[in-house]
Write a protein that holds these residues in place. Structure first.
Motif, PDB file in Angstrom:
ATOM      1  N   CYS A  67       0.681  -1.108   0.093  1.00 54.02           N
ATOM      2  CA  CYS A  67      -0.048   0.113   0.067  1.00 54.02           C
ATOM      3  C   CYS A  67       0.903   1.142   0.002  1.00 54.02           C
ATOM      4  CB  CYS A  67      -0.814  -0.142   1.409  1.00 54.02           C
ATOM      5  SG  CYS A  67      -2.323   1.363   1.239  1.00 54.02           S
ATOM      6  N   ASN A  68       1.816   1.106   0.828  1.00 50.08           N
ATOM      7  CA  ASN A  68       2.640   2.650   0.864  1.00 50.08           C
ATOM      8  C   ASN A  68       3.236   2.929  -0.360  1.00 50.08           C
ATOM      9  OD1 ASN A  68       3.711   4.588   2.901  1.00 50.08           O
ATOM     10  ND2 ASN A  68       5.602   3.720   2.410  1.00 50.08           N
ATOM     11  N   THR A  69       3.813   1.963  -0.910  1.00 48.49           N
ATOM     12  CA  THR A  69       4.795   2.260  -2.275  1.00 48.49           C
ATOM     13  C   THR A  69       3.920   2.498  -3.352  1.00 48.49           C
ATOM     14  OG1 THR A  69       6.534   0.654  -1.453  1.00 48.49           O
ATOM     15  CG2 THR A  69       6.354   1.077  -3.857  1.00 48.49           C
ATOM     16  N   ILE A  70       2.768   1.750  -3.385  1.00 46.94           N
ATOM     17  CA  ILE A  70       1.845   2.300  -4.626  1.00 46.94           C
ATOM     18  C   ILE A  70       0.989   3.366  -4.647  1.00 46.94           C
ATOM     19  CG2 ILE A  70      -0.247   1.174  -5.766  1.00 46.94           C
ATOM     20  CD1 ILE A  70       2.309  -0.242  -6.332  1.00 46.94           C
ATOM     21  N   VAL A  71       0.248   3.506  -3.358  1.00 51.48           N
ATOM     22  CA  VAL A  71      -0.270   4.848  -3.054  1.00 51.48           C
ATOM     23  C   VAL A  71       0.664   6.086  -3.163  1.00 51.48           C
ATOM     24  CG1 VAL A  71      -1.370   6.152  -1.504  1.00 51.48           C
ATOM     25  CG2 VAL A  71      -2.117   3.833  -1.555  1.00 51.48           C
ATOM     26  N   LYS A  72       1.892   6.013  -2.994  1.00 48.39           N
ATOM     27  CA  LYS A  72       2.764   7.054  -3.040  1.00 48.39           C
ATOM     28  C   LYS A  72       3.003   7.578  -4.666  1.00 48.39           C
ATOM     29  CE  LYS A  72       7.067   8.864  -1.217  1.00 48.39           C
ATOM     30  NZ  LYS A  72       7.385   9.217   0.013  1.00 48.39           N
ATOM     31  N   ARG A  73       3.137   6.376  -5.557  1.00 52.65           N
ATOM     32  CA  ARG A  73       3.173   6.565  -6.902  1.00 52.65           C
ATOM     33  C   ARG A  73       1.963   7.194  -7.381  1.00 52.65           C
ATOM     34  NH1 ARG A  73       6.403   1.142  -7.816  1.00 52.65           N
ATOM     35  NH2 ARG A  73       4.716   0.542  -8.836  1.00 52.65           N
ATOM     36  N   ILE A  74       0.766   6.865  -7.003  1.00 56.57           N
ATOM     37  CA  ILE A  74      -0.365   7.247  -7.523  1.00 56.57           C
ATOM     38  C   ILE A  74      -0.662   8.736  -7.055  1.00 56.57           C
ATOM     39  CG2 ILE A  74      -2.911   7.058  -7.055  1.00 56.57           C
ATOM     40  CD1 ILE A  74      -2.531   4.026  -6.969  1.00 56.57           C
ATOM     41  N   ILE A  75      -0.270   8.993  -5.908  1.00 57.53           N
ATOM     42  CA  ILE A  75      -0.459  10.316  -5.645  1.00 57.53           C
ATOM     43  C   ILE A  75       0.450  11.420  -6.350  1.00 57.53           C
ATOM     44  CG2 ILE A  75      -0.283  11.997  -3.662  1.00 57.53           C
ATOM     45  CD1 ILE A  75      -2.871  10.230  -3.738  1.00 57.53           C
ATOM     46  N   GLU A  76       1.772  10.751  -6.618  1.00 56.08           N
ATOM     47  CA  GLU A  76       2.699  11.638  -7.254  1.00 56.08           C
ATOM     48  C   GLU A  76       1.848  12.160  -8.765  1.00 56.08           C
ATOM     49  OE1 GLU A  76       6.320   9.291  -7.282  1.00 56.08           O
ATOM     50  OE2 GLU A  76       6.879  10.095  -5.201  1.00 56.08           O
ATOM     51  N   VAL A  77       1.138  11.129  -9.340  1.00 54.98           N
ATOM     52  CA  VAL A  77       0.642  11.095 -10.459  1.00 54.98           C
ATOM     53  C   VAL A  77      -0.486  12.290 -10.343  1.00 54.98           C
ATOM     54  CG1 VAL A  77      -0.934   9.958 -12.285  1.00 54.98           C
ATOM     55  CG2 VAL A  77       0.978   8.915 -11.533  1.00 54.98           C
ATOM     56  N   LEU A  78      -1.172  12.195  -9.433  1.00 53.50           N
ATOM     57  CA  LEU A  78      -2.489  13.083  -9.132  1.00 53.50           C
ATOM     58  C   LEU A  78      -1.800  14.443  -9.052  1.00 53.50           C
ATOM     59  CD1 LEU A  78      -4.858  10.909  -7.140  1.00 53.50           C
ATOM     60  CD2 LEU A  78      -4.644  11.264  -9.322  1.00 53.50           C
ATOM     61  N   ASP A  79      -0.783  14.654  -8.354  1.00 55.14           N
ATOM     62  CA  ASP A  79      -0.191  15.911  -8.066  1.00 55.14           C
ATOM     63  C   ASP A  79       0.215  16.489  -9.258  1.00 55.14           C
ATOM     64  OD1 ASP A  79      -0.593  15.609  -5.328  1.00 55.14           O
ATOM     65  OD2 ASP A  79       1.789  15.229  -5.054  1.00 55.14           O
ATOM     66  N   ARG A  80       0.903  15.677 -10.262  1.00 53.07           N
ATOM     67  CA  ARG A  80       1.405  16.180 -11.510  1.00 53.07           C
ATOM     68  C   ARG A  80       0.397  16.601 -12.540  1.00 53.07           C
ATOM     69  NH1 ARG A  80       5.014  11.708 -11.252  1.00 53.07           N
ATOM     70  NH2 ARG A  80       3.796  10.644 -12.733  1.00 53.07           N
ATOM     71  N   ALA A  81      -1.030  15.937 -12.170  1.00 56.92           N
ATOM     72  CA  ALA A  81      -2.138  16.322 -13.193  1.00 56.92           C
ATOM     73  C   ALA A  81      -2.949  17.423 -12.411  1.00 56.92           C
ATOM     74  CB  ALA A  81      -3.021  14.943 -13.040  1.00 56.92           C
ATOM     75  N   GLY A  82      -2.530  18.287 -11.729  1.00 61.79           N
ATOM     76  CA  GLY A  82      -3.295  19.249 -10.858  1.00 61.79           C
ATOM     77  C   GLY A  82      -4.547  18.945 -10.448  1.00 61.79           C
ATOM     78  N   SER A  83      -4.650  17.815  -9.407  1.00 60.48           N
ATOM     79  CA  SER A  83      -5.724  17.538  -8.823  1.00 60.48           C
ATOM     80  C   SER A  83      -6.036  18.150  -7.551  1.00 60.48           C
ATOM     81  CB  SER A  83      -5.670  15.946  -8.818  1.00 60.48           C
ATOM     82  OG  SER A  83      -4.628  15.690  -7.568  1.00 60.48           O
ATOM     83  N   LYS A  84      -7.545  18.322  -7.296  1.00 57.10           N
ATOM     84  CA  LYS A  84      -7.940  19.080  -6.091  1.00 57.10           C
ATOM     85  C   LYS A  84      -9.059  18.333  -5.400  1.00 57.10           C
ATOM     86  CE  LYS A  84     -10.598  22.996  -6.628  1.00 57.10           C
ATOM     87  NZ  LYS A  84     -10.968  24.161  -6.288  1.00 57.10           N
ATOM     88  N   VAL A  85      -9.395  18.555  -4.275  1.00 58.10           N
ATOM     89  CA  VAL A  85     -10.749  18.134  -3.681  1.00 58.10           C
ATOM     90  C   VAL A  85     -11.609  19.418  -3.337  1.00 58.10           C
ATOM     91  CG1 VAL A  85      -9.816  15.980  -3.152  1.00 58.10           C
ATOM     92  CG2 VAL A  85      -9.860  17.544  -1.423  1.00 58.10           C
ATOM     93  N   ASN A  86     -12.690  19.201  -3.005  1.00 55.29           N
ATOM     94  CA  ASN A  86     -13.478  20.010  -2.340  1.00 55.29           C
ATOM     95  C   ASN A  86     -14.609  19.256  -1.441  1.00 55.29           C
ATOM     96  OD1 ASN A  86     -15.817  18.946  -3.773  1.00 55.29           O
ATOM     97  ND2 ASN A  86     -15.858  20.728  -5.089  1.00 55.29           N
ATOM     98  N   ASN A  87     -15.385  19.886  -0.774  1.00 53.49           N
ATOM     99  CA  ASN A  87     -16.242  19.466   0.240  1.00 53.49           C
ATOM    100  C   ASN A  87     -17.293  18.350  -0.300  1.00 53.49           C
ATOM    101  OD1 ASN A  87     -18.281  21.055  -0.603  1.00 53.49           O
ATOM    102  ND2 ASN A  87     -18.372  22.343   1.214  1.00 53.49           N
ATOM    103  N   LYS A  88     -17.525  18.154  -1.272  1.00 50.28           N
ATOM    104  CA  LYS A  88     -18.250  17.165  -1.892  1.00 50.28           C
ATOM    105  C   LYS A  88     -17.604  15.725  -2.379  1.00 50.28           C
ATOM    106  CE  LYS A  88     -21.813  19.969  -2.670  1.00 50.28           C
ATOM    107  NZ  LYS A  88     -22.668  19.614  -1.767  1.00 50.28           N
TER     108      LYS A  88
END
Length: 195
Positions: A67-88
């Motif tokens: 989990c730790n290794t895979i999620v880290k790589r996934i989040i790096e992709v989401l960061d590069r893609a300009g992702s964000k969340v809101n209260n929904k």
């Protein structure tokens, strides 16, 4: 990986908005070599905001030991893609129940609700139609009630057991922050396994 000694899987559902479309994300996820762990979906429950023209749900199924290794790589992709969340947006965790006592795990999570909800913003409480507090003392009562009312929209979704052999914890606010995701997963697996 020492945090997760079991051989169980974890399912993570990450809802987010992005400046990039599904094709861009898919190519980046392949480049990060995580394609075997993810399914990328559109999320119709979310609304776009300005330059964040795309809404997505990323479903991750990963062995706890990776989990730790895979999620880290996934989040790096989401960061590069300009992702964000809101209260929904929400972040849901499926806890694998195939090799454990679902009654005990449900009971542990049920008893920890006050603490779990207190760790999240007010919009994730009972007033949120997607993560209502469970009020049933036992897994069987909760499961039967959820089957009868046809709803999975509880902080602890017992209907997931029928479909996936998991307990789904739906009460965390949306996040694409690696530390928040991993800390929440550690907390949930500790409560799940409490003796």
């Amino acid at each position: 990986s020492d945090l997760f000694p079991s051989q169980d899987n974890l399912g993570l559902e990450i809802e987010f908005m992005c400046t990039k479309d599904k094709k861009f994300l898919a190519l980046e996820l392949v480049a990060a070599n995580v394609q075997n762990y993810v399914t990328l979906k559109d999320d119709g429950s979310l609304r776009t905001e300005g330059e964040y023209k795309y809404t997505h749900e990323l479903v991750v199924c990963v062995p706890e030991s990776e989990c730790n290794t895979i999620v880290k790589r996934i989040i790096e992709v989401l960061d590069r893609a300009g992702s964000k969340v809101n209260n929904k947006c929400g972040f849901h965790v499926h806890l694998d129940m195939r090799n454990r006592d679902v009654n005990k795990s449900y009971n542990n999570l049920y008893k920890s609700q006050n603490i779990l909800y207190a760790m999240n913003p007010a919009n994730r409480t009972e007033s949120n139609g997607y993560s209502k507090r469970v009020t049933w003392d036992t897994f069987k009562e909760a499961f039967d009630a959820n089957v009868n009312n046809g709803s999975r929209y509880y902080g602890i979704n017992t209907l997931a057991y029928n479909k996936h052999k998991t307990l789904e914890v739906r009460l965390h606010s949306g996040t694409t922050n690696f530390n928040k995701i991993m800390n929440w997963v550690v907390i949930l697996t500790c409560y799940r396994d409490w003796e």
